[in-house]
Design a protein around this motif. Structure first.
Motif, PDB file in Angstrom:
ATOM      1  N   SER A  78      30.451  47.710  30.685  1.00 50.10           N
ATOM      2  CA  SER A  78      29.108  47.314  30.275  1.00 50.10           C
ATOM      3  C   SER A  78      28.969  45.810  30.477  1.00 50.10           C
ATOM      4  CB  SER A  78      28.860  47.685  28.798  1.00 50.10           C
ATOM      5  OG  SER A  78      29.671  46.896  27.942  1.00 50.10           O
ATOM      6  N   PRO A  79      27.706  45.326  30.547  1.00 49.12           N
ATOM      7  CA  PRO A  79      26.428  45.997  30.346  1.00 49.12           C
ATOM      8  C   PRO A  79      26.052  46.878  31.549  1.00 49.12           C
ATOM      9  CG  PRO A  79      26.069  43.746  31.028  1.00 49.12           C
ATOM     10  CD  PRO A  79      27.541  43.888  30.860  1.00 49.12           C
ATOM     11  N   PRO A  80      24.954  47.661  31.422  1.00 53.57           N
ATOM     12  CA  PRO A  80      24.566  48.590  32.487  1.00 53.57           C
ATOM     13  C   PRO A  80      24.413  47.935  33.857  1.00 53.57           C
ATOM     14  CG  PRO A  80      23.323  49.048  30.500  1.00 53.57           C
ATOM     15  CD  PRO A  80      24.087  47.789  30.230  1.00 53.57           C
ATOM     16  N   ARG A  81      23.944  46.701  33.867  1.00 49.56           N
ATOM     17  CA  ARG A  81      23.713  46.029  35.151  1.00 49.56           C
ATOM     18  C   ARG A  81      25.002  45.860  35.954  1.00 49.56           C
ATOM     19  NH1 ARG A  81      20.925  40.000  35.858  1.00 49.56           N
ATOM     20  NH2 ARG A  81      21.108  39.897  38.138  1.00 49.56           N
ATOM     21  N   GLU A  82      26.120  45.631  35.267  1.00 53.46           N
ATOM     22  CA  GLU A  82      27.396  45.433  35.956  1.00 53.46           C
ATOM     23  C   GLU A  82      28.330  46.638  35.863  1.00 53.46           C
ATOM     24  OE1 GLU A  82      26.215  42.957  33.928  1.00 53.46           O
ATOM     25  OE2 GLU A  82      25.926  41.269  35.304  1.00 53.46           O
ATOM     26  N   LYS A  83      27.911  47.692  35.170  1.00 52.75           N
ATOM     27  CA  LYS A  83      28.779  48.848  34.957  1.00 52.75           C
ATOM     28  C   LYS A  83      29.286  49.407  36.287  1.00 52.75           C
ATOM     29  CE  LYS A  83      28.855  53.486  32.897  1.00 52.75           C
ATOM     30  NZ  LYS A  83      30.113  53.289  32.144  1.00 52.75           N
ATOM     31  N   GLY A  84      30.583  49.632  36.345  1.00 50.07           N
ATOM     32  CA  GLY A  84      31.182  50.231  37.530  1.00 50.07           C
ATOM     33  C   GLY A  84      31.706  49.242  38.551  1.00 50.07           C
ATOM     34  N   ILE A  85      31.324  47.973  38.434  1.00 51.12           N
ATOM     35  CA  ILE A  85      31.895  46.969  39.330  1.00 51.12           C
ATOM     36  C   ILE A  85      33.404  46.917  39.071  1.00 51.12           C
ATOM     37  CG2 ILE A  85      32.000  44.516  39.907  1.00 51.12           C
ATOM     38  CD1 ILE A  85      29.051  44.312  39.225  1.00 51.12           C
ATOM     39  N   SER A  86      34.184  46.950  40.129  1.00 51.11           N
ATOM     40  CA  SER A  86      35.629  47.018  39.950  1.00 51.11           C
ATOM     41  C   SER A  86      36.350  46.071  40.901  1.00 51.11           C
ATOM     42  CB  SER A  86      36.133  48.458  40.155  1.00 51.11           C
ATOM     43  OG  SER A  86      35.620  49.013  41.350  1.00 51.11           O
ATOM     44  N   THR A  87      37.570  45.721  40.515  1.00 52.02           N
ATOM     45  CA  THR A  87      38.401  44.785  41.267  1.00 52.02           C
ATOM     46  C   THR A  87      39.789  45.384  41.415  1.00 52.02           C
ATOM     47  OG1 THR A  87      37.208  42.833  40.451  1.00 52.02           O
ATOM     48  CG2 THR A  87      39.442  42.485  41.251  1.00 52.02           C
ATOM     49  N   PHE A  97      34.415  46.001  44.399  1.00 55.69           N
ATOM     50  CA  PHE A  97      33.499  47.093  44.758  1.00 55.69           C
ATOM     51  C   PHE A  97      32.251  47.002  43.894  1.00 55.69           C
ATOM     52  CE2 PHE A  97      31.981  51.497  43.950  1.00 55.69           C
ATOM     53  CZ  PHE A  97      31.487  51.744  45.232  1.00 55.69           C
ATOM     54  N   PHE A  98      31.077  47.093  44.553  1.00 56.66           N
ATOM     55  CA  PHE A  98      29.791  47.000  43.874  1.00 56.66           C
ATOM     56  C   PHE A  98      29.056  48.328  44.049  1.00 56.66           C
ATOM     57  CE2 PHE A  98      31.120  42.809  45.239  1.00 56.66           C
ATOM     58  CZ  PHE A  98      30.960  42.053  44.084  1.00 56.66           C
ATOM     59  N   PRO A  99      29.056  49.169  42.999  1.00 57.91           N
ATOM     60  CA  PRO A  99      28.526  50.539  43.138  1.00 57.91           C
ATOM     61  C   PRO A  99      27.039  50.612  43.447  1.00 57.91           C
ATOM     62  CG  PRO A  99      28.996  50.020  40.835  1.00 57.91           C
ATOM     63  CD  PRO A  99      29.569  48.905  41.641  1.00 57.91           C
ATOM     64  N   LYS A 100      26.234  49.673  42.969  1.00 64.17           N
ATOM     65  CA  LYS A 100      24.790  49.751  43.190  1.00 64.17           C
ATOM     66  C   LYS A 100      24.427  49.640  44.656  1.00 64.17           C
ATOM     67  CE  LYS A 100      23.003  48.466  38.667  1.00 64.17           C
ATOM     68  NZ  LYS A 100      22.085  47.592  37.908  1.00 64.17           N
ATOM     69  N   ILE A 101      25.234  48.903  45.413  1.00 63.26           N
ATOM     70  CA  ILE A 101      24.985  48.789  46.852  1.00 63.26           C
ATOM     71  C   ILE A 101      26.054  49.520  47.659  1.00 63.26           C
ATOM     72  CG2 ILE A 101      23.693  46.627  46.671  1.00 63.26           C
ATOM     73  CD1 ILE A 101      26.228  45.135  47.468  1.00 63.26           C
ATOM     74  N   ASN A 102      26.964  50.186  46.930  1.00 59.68           N
ATOM     75  CA  ASN A 102      28.040  50.970  47.552  1.00 59.68           C
ATOM     76  C   ASN A 102      28.786  50.149  48.604  1.00 59.68           C
ATOM     77  OD1 ASN A 102      29.597  53.328  47.819  1.00 59.68           O
ATOM     78  ND2 ASN A 102      28.381  54.006  49.588  1.00 59.68           N
ATOM     79  N   LYS A 103      29.216  48.952  48.199  1.00 60.36           N
ATOM     80  CA  LYS A 103      29.854  48.042  49.140  1.00 60.36           C
ATOM     81  C   LYS A 103      31.169  47.505  48.590  1.00 60.36           C
ATOM     82  CE  LYS A 103      28.943  44.001  52.052  1.00 60.36           C
ATOM     83  NZ  LYS A 103      27.931  42.973  52.451  1.00 60.36           N
ATOM     84  N   THR A 104      32.181  47.499  49.460  1.00 55.07           N
ATOM     85  CA  THR A 104      33.470  46.918  49.123  1.00 55.07           C
ATOM     86  C   THR A 104      33.623  45.597  49.860  1.00 55.07           C
ATOM     87  OG1 THR A 104      34.458  49.110  48.850  1.00 55.07           O
ATOM     88  CG2 THR A 104      35.969  47.263  49.150  1.00 55.07           C
ATOM     89  N   MET A 105      34.029  44.570  49.134  1.00 54.60           N
ATOM     90  CA  MET A 105      34.228  43.253  49.736  1.00 54.60           C
ATOM     91  C   MET A 105      35.684  42.833  49.560  1.00 54.60           C
ATOM     92  SD  MET A 105      30.795  41.170  48.528  1.00 54.60           S
ATOM     93  CE  MET A 105      31.438  39.686  49.333  1.00 54.60           C
ATOM     94  N   LYS A 106      36.322  42.469  50.653  1.00 57.52           N
ATOM     95  CA  LYS A 106      37.688  41.956  50.567  1.00 57.52           C
ATOM     96  C   LYS A 106      37.631  40.460  50.289  1.00 57.52           C
ATOM     97  CE  LYS A 106      42.194  42.154  52.763  1.00 57.52           C
ATOM     98  NZ  LYS A 106      42.979  42.635  53.931  1.00 57.52           N
ATOM     99  N   ILE A 107      38.421  40.016  49.338  1.00 57.22           N
ATOM    100  CA  ILE A 107      38.417  38.613  48.938  1.00 57.22           C
ATOM    101  C   ILE A 107      39.502  37.875  49.715  1.00 57.22           C
ATOM    102  CG2 ILE A 107      38.585  37.012  47.000  1.00 57.22           C
ATOM    103  CD1 ILE A 107      36.253  39.009  46.834  1.00 57.22           C
ATOM    104  N   PRO A 108      39.130  36.898  50.540  1.00 55.85           N
ATOM    105  CA  PRO A 108      40.145  36.147  51.294  1.00 55.85           C
ATOM    106  C   PRO A 108      40.927  35.222  50.379  1.00 55.85           C
ATOM    107  CG  PRO A 108      37.975  35.181  51.640  1.00 55.85           C
ATOM    108  CD  PRO A 108      37.763  36.431  50.825  1.00 55.85           C
ATOM    109  N   PRO A 109      42.140  34.827  50.773  1.00 54.17           N
ATOM    110  CA  PRO A 109      42.954  33.928  49.941  1.00 54.17           C
ATOM    111  C   PRO A 109      42.223  32.659  49.530  1.00 54.17           C
ATOM    112  CG  PRO A 109      44.265  34.810  51.732  1.00 54.17           C
ATOM    113  CD  PRO A 109      42.855  35.247  51.988  1.00 54.17           C
ATOM    114  N   SER A 110      41.346  32.169  50.401  1.00 49.12           N
ATOM    115  CA  SER A 110      40.621  30.929  50.100  1.00 49.12           C
ATOM    116  C   SER A 110      39.649  31.082  48.941  1.00 49.12           C
ATOM    117  CB  SER A 110      39.850  30.458  51.341  1.00 49.12           C
ATOM    118  OG  SER A 110      38.919  31.445  51.760  1.00 49.12           O
ATOM    119  N   MET A 111      39.320  32.341  48.586  1.00 50.57           N
ATOM    120  CA  MET A 111      38.374  32.602  47.489  1.00 50.57           C
ATOM    121  C   MET A 111      39.071  32.972  46.187  1.00 50.57           C
ATOM    122  SD  MET A 111      35.315  32.042  48.488  1.00 50.57           S
ATOM    123  CE  MET A 111      34.353  32.907  47.246  1.00 50.57           C
ATOM    124  N   MET A 112      40.405  32.978  46.173  1.00 49.74           N
ATOM    125  CA  MET A 112      41.108  33.373  44.959  1.00 49.74           C
ATOM    126  C   MET A 112      40.834  32.421  43.801  1.00 49.74           C
ATOM    127  SD  MET A 112      42.475  36.239  45.356  1.00 49.74           S
ATOM    128  CE  MET A 112      43.392  36.285  43.836  1.00 49.74           C
TER     129      MET A 112
END
Length: 250
Positions: A78-87, A97-112
């Motif tokens: 929760s909250p509902p707006r972010e529910k289901g977002i996972s890492t 992973f962002f369920p509302k847009i059904n998109k997986t994003m790989k995080i590069p080392p520079s973004m850690m």
């Protein structure tokens, strides 16, 4: 582990030396405990993350699973707006992973070292991609409180880090962290992390609250509160998979 503390010299060498003021256990033992405090062989936790700014405040509830130092899975409840977002983090790879847009994003080392979900914690803070033992030189330094250890960590040249150094304050009796101060390469204080509300969950005692205050942003802070935790219990190996990352959750 012996009666002396083995510590690294300056970042330009790999030699070791014995601290003038030596703890009863080795420095290696203290650092390893710091690295594994919230993880253990396996760990499951439920927590709340409250993000505060001068203009708004929001709280995320989430569940986390980890195995050793190289696998982490986090899902927001929760909250509902972010529910289901996972890492998911496996080794040196990380995905969101962002369920509302059904998109997986790989995080590069520079973004850690970038912000996790708009909080003051970084991606690396949450998934622990880097460890103090493997990625930092360490030495004991003098501090204000004689009842605590003070350890200065300087990142290896190859370590991706925002920090010029980190100073950890650790209670001598419990070996639990009290605070961590983060500095940039110009030795300017960037953020302060405080560990509070020591709580026993099953077979492990940890500070259940972590309060992070960025010194460069006035009236900002992020608080993580562990509401429950289990350690060293079996976790399904399918938890740490891309298929589980993309799983639809009600």
């Amino acid at each position: 582990m012996g009666n002396t503390a083995t510590i690294s010299n300056s970042p330009s060498t790999n030699k070791t030396q014995t601290a003038q003021t030596t703890p009863k256990i080795s420095l290696e033992t203290i650092i390893n405990r710091l690295d594994t405090l919230y993880r253990s062989d396996t760990a499951y936790a439920e927590m709340e993350m409250t993000i505060q700014t001068p203009h708004w405040k929001r709280t995320l509830t989430m569940k986390t699973w980890s195995k050793g130092l190289d696998k982490t899975f986090i899902v927001i409840e929760s909250p509902p707006r972010e529910k289901g977002i996972s890492t998911l983090r496996k080794g040196n790879e990380m995905w969101n992973f962002f369920p509302k847009i059904n998109k997986t994003m790989k995080i590069p080392p520079s973004m850690m070292m970038g912000s996790w979900m708009g909080s003051d914690f970084t991606n690396d803070d949450l998934v622990k991609e880097s460890t103090r033992m493997a990625n930092y030189y360490a030495k004991l330094i003098q501090g204000e409180n004689r009842d605590n250890y003070y350890i200065e960590f300087v990142p290896h040249k190859e370590t991706v880090s925002l920090w010029g150094k980190i100073v950890s304050e650790i209670d001598k009796k419990s070996l639990l962290p009290v605070s961590e101060i983060f500095y940039d390469e110009k030795n300017q204080k960037i953020r302060e992390l405080y560990f509070k509300k020591v709580t026993t969950f099953g077979n492990k005692t940890i500070p259940a609250v972590m309060e992070l205050i960025p010194t460069t942003k006035k009236n900002h802070k992020t608080i993580i509160h562990y509401t429950s935790a289990k350690f060293d219990e079996p976790i399904d190996k399918k938890t740490f998979t891309l298929r589980n990352l993309k799983k639809k959750r009600r």
